[in-house]
Design an enzyme around this catalytic site. Structure first.
Site, short mmCIF file in Angstrom:
data_model
loop_
_atom_site.label_atom_id
_atom_site.label_comp_id
_atom_site.label_asym_id
_atom_site.label_seq_id
_atom_site.Cartn_x
_atom_site.Cartn_y
_atom_site.Cartn_z
N GLU A 98 -7.48 5.17 7.23
CA GLU A 98 -7.33 6.68 6.72
C GLU A 98 -8.36 7.04 6.03
OE1 GLU A 98 -3.34 5.73 5.04
OE2 GLU A 98 -2.51 5.30 7.00
N SER A 115 2.74 -1.57 10.48
CA SER A 115 4.12 -1.64 10.90
C SER A 115 4.91 -2.81 10.57
CB SER A 115 4.47 -1.41 12.23
OG SER A 115 4.01 -0.02 12.67
N GLU A 143 -5.99 -4.43 10.51
CA GLU A 143 -5.13 -3.21 10.90
C GLU A 143 -5.17 -2.64 11.88
OE1 GLU A 143 -2.94 -2.34 6.77
OE2 GLU A 143 -4.72 -1.08 7.05
N ASN A 169 0.82 -1.19 -0.07
CA ASN A 169 0.03 -0.09 -0.04
C ASN A 169 0.91 1.21 0.02
OD1 ASN A 169 -1.72 1.95 0.31
ND2 ASN A 169 -2.37 1.52 2.62
N TRP A 170 0.90 1.87 -1.20
CA TRP A 170 1.92 2.98 -1.27
C TRP A 170 1.33 4.21 -0.72
CZ3 TRP A 170 4.02 1.76 -6.80
CH2 TRP A 170 5.07 0.82 -6.76
N LYS A 171 0.03 4.31 -0.43
CA LYS A 171 -0.78 5.33 -0.15
C LYS A 171 -0.67 6.54 -0.90
CE LYS A 171 -0.52 3.51 4.75
NZ LYS A 171 -0.56 3.55 6.22
N HIS A 206 -9.95 1.46 4.35
CA HIS A 206 -8.75 1.78 4.99
C HIS A 206 -9.10 2.53 6.27
CE1 HIS A 206 -4.66 2.93 6.25
NE2 HIS A 206 -4.20 1.93 5.77
N GLY A 232 1.75 2.56 10.77
CA GLY A 232 2.75 3.85 10.99
C GLY A 232 3.51 3.82 12.35
N GLY A 254 2.55 -1.06 4.32
CA GLY A 254 2.65 0.33 4.23
C GLY A 254 3.93 0.78 3.89
N GLY A 255 4.60 1.60 4.92
CA GLY A 255 5.77 2.36 4.66
C GLY A 255 7.07 1.30 3.94
P1 PGA Z 1 2.10 0.82 7.80
O1 PGA Z 1 0.90 0.98 7.25
O2 PGA Z 1 2.83 -0.61 7.10
O3 PGA Z 1 2.95 1.85 7.25
O4 PGA Z 1 2.10 0.76 9.46
C1 PGA Z 1 -0.10 -0.16 6.86
C2 PGA Z 1 -1.32 0.38 6.40
O5 PGA Z 1 -1.70 1.44 6.49
O6 PGA Z 1 -1.78 -0.40 5.48
#
Ligand code: PGA
Length: 263
Positions: A99, A215, A169, A12-14, A97, A175, A236-237
């Site tokens: 967010e 994470s 999640e 997930n590159w957001k 998600h 994050g 994500g990150g």
């Molecule tokens: P993260 O994000 O790996 O940076 O914690 C995961 C996500 O939001 O899908």
């Protein structure tokens, strides 16, 4: 991990990377990734990068996911992109998600409508669920997971649920640099499957693929994927770094070899 099923790794590159940066990341990942029959790797770039990346990827190595879309198929919805516009472009789509729930006020009925719209357009939803820090502190985790799962699935058939993906999640770990503890992940995954079993029966609950996300770093892969009923990871990150994401893929492969699942 489920035996006889490919492990699903989703990047997930957001809202990161320009189209050319995204293309460079694909290039670097492609160089570092072998074709694994037992691992399915899915990239979720920005909406803008989906089309060019679809032309660039080696389809034996990668599939694509959208991060979001709108639940109506067309009409006067300025600025939105529909699932029907994505249908030939992506295999999967993330829905709900945290967010999106937090920053864009996506409520339970909207997430339900998006899941249904994805399925209607032949796109496999990756439904994201999870509790916030406050909800966990108040001991509301199960209630939150129950409400998020039951509403999101309410318009689907048993077969459609069996074919979708649910990602646990925990919002407080996204994050954060530190994933949830294995027992916390296990408890949530078991509870979500229990809810699916309650609604659609044991067979569907067994078949629905479940991911953990928040994470995830290469060093945590073995521990998390060894948990019963965890079929993959939503990253994500760490997925923005080609070395780290390639390490996550390799760690998955090593675990499969050690368990004798690799073929
Ligand atoms: P993260 O994000 O790996 O940076 O914690 C995961 C996500 O939001 O899908």
């Amino acid at each position: 991990m489920h035996k006889n099923q490919r492990t699903l790794l989703v990047a997930n590159w957001k809202m990161n990377l320009t189209v050319s940066q995204a293309s460079l990341l694909v290039h670097r990942l492609q160089e570092r990734t072998r074709i694994h029959r037992t691992i399915e790797i899915v990239l979720a770039p920005s909406m803008l990068a989906l089309q060019p990346i679809s032309l660039q990827i080696d389809r034996r190595k990668f599939r694509l996911a959208a991060q979001n879309a709108y639940h109506k198929d067309e009409g006067a919805f300025t600025g939105e992109v529909s699932f029907s516009m994505l249908r030939d472009l992506v295999h999967y789509t993330m829905v709900g998600h945290s967010e999106r729930r937090i920053h864009f006020n996506e409520d339970l009925p909207m997430v339900r409508d998006k899941v249904q719209a994805a399925v209607r357009n032949g796109i496999v939803p990756i439904l994201c669920v999870g509790e916030t820090k406050e909800e966990r502190k108040e001991d509301f985790t199960k209630r939150v997971l129950h409400d998020q799962v039951t509403t999101a699935l309410s318009n689907l058939t048993a077969r459609e649920v069996a074919e979708m993906v649910i990602a646990y999640e925990p919002v407080w770990a996204i994050g954060a640099g530190d994933p949830a503890k294995p027992n916390q992940i296990q408890e949530a995954i078991d509870y979500i499957r229990y809810q699916v079993a309650h609604l659609y029966g044991d067979k569907v609950a067994h078949e629905v693929r479940m991911l953990y996300g928040a994470s995830v770093e290469p060093e945590y892969v073995g521990g998390i994927l060894s948990l019963a009923g965890v079929d993959g990871l939503l990253v994500g990150g760490a997925s923005l770094n080609p070395y780290k994401f390639a390490d996550i893929i390799e760690a998955t492969h090593r675990l499969q070899v050690s368990l004798g699942d690799e073929s």
